[in-house]
Design an enzyme around this catalytic site. Sequence first.
Site: not given
Ligand code: SF4
Length: 349
Positions: A33, A39, A77, A116, A134, A188, A195
């Site tokens: 972590e 990174t 870094g 976290y 995160d 996401c 999506c």
């Molecule tokens: S539908 Fe798209 S915007 Fe919504 S959580 Fe899934 S990947 Fe993310």
Amino acid sequence: MSFYDRITKWYSLNYRELPWRTTQDPYKIWLSEVILQQTRVEQGRPYYQRFIETYPDVKDLAQAPEVEVLRLWQGLGYYNRGRNLHATAKQITEQFGGHFPDNREQLLTLKGIGPYTSAAIASFSFKEAVVVVDGNVYRLLSRYLGIHEDIKAPNSYKIFEKHALNLLGQRPSAPFNQAMMELGGQVCKPKQPDCSNCPLSIDCYAFHSGKTVELPIKSKKQPSKQVEINYLIVRSENQILMRQRPSNGIWAKLFDFPEIEALEPMLSSFDGERSLVLEGKRLIIQKRPEKFKHLLSHRTLSILVYQLYLATKESQTAFTHLGNFYHLDQVDSLPKPQIIHRILEDLIE
Ligand code: SF4
């Protein structure tokens, strides 16, 4: 199907095999972590392997000289994280007999372990009912639930943590946290979220309202400050003059070169060039310096590197107030900022 069931099912079919995912050892989870903060996984993975091989447990890390730990950290870094890693290992060894505290509240008392990291260790090692928030989780929740809070605001962790806890309910936290982070990282994504392959698209706020670009809300970064540095590399046979930086400020305790301003009292001008007289001989500092640019999180460094070759070893004594001469082999093992490593690689054969 519930939110929990959808993401954990997706995770069981799509997770990446990573060495820290197959362990419940708090030391290994903590290491991963800390290394992976800011990174990417591909960049952090070899560092994780090297740390585990060099220091198989927290006591080994605590006993290592700080300079060696920083050398291993070199390239990641954020050197304070490397220093804190070492300090925390010592604290765990001295105060807890080398055993990680088994709950989040006590983990939070350790230096360098924040909300976290404490949540990650408590969930993955000790199965505590906590959620890990995160950058991936911020993005996922912001889009899925339509949260318009600035994720950089000081109270955002608490806000997002509360939403995640609601979604977790009474079920086991570890699979949930793993799934949230992985779905945020793999599907996401910051740009162009996938999506059409997301198990949450059916009721995702951002997907249905066309706001995936707008969310999450993130306040703009401060413009980067320009900093100019003029280094002087003093070479003498197979040795180089290096200075250790002070224990506070940027690159604390790491090694770089003396800055030319520190040599000004010794320098004079000769035919328009900078020169200095040593043992009756005039040495001209290389006329055209080499240029380097380096980006840090809040600064852009413009670096000019001048070079000076000493004809005799005796001349070294004129520079000892600025640092120490190290053989090239020793220079390699000194902890250095990444840019110094690059300058050495580029200029020193
Ligand atoms: S539908 Fe798209 S915007 Fe919504 S959580 Fe899934 S990947 Fe993310």
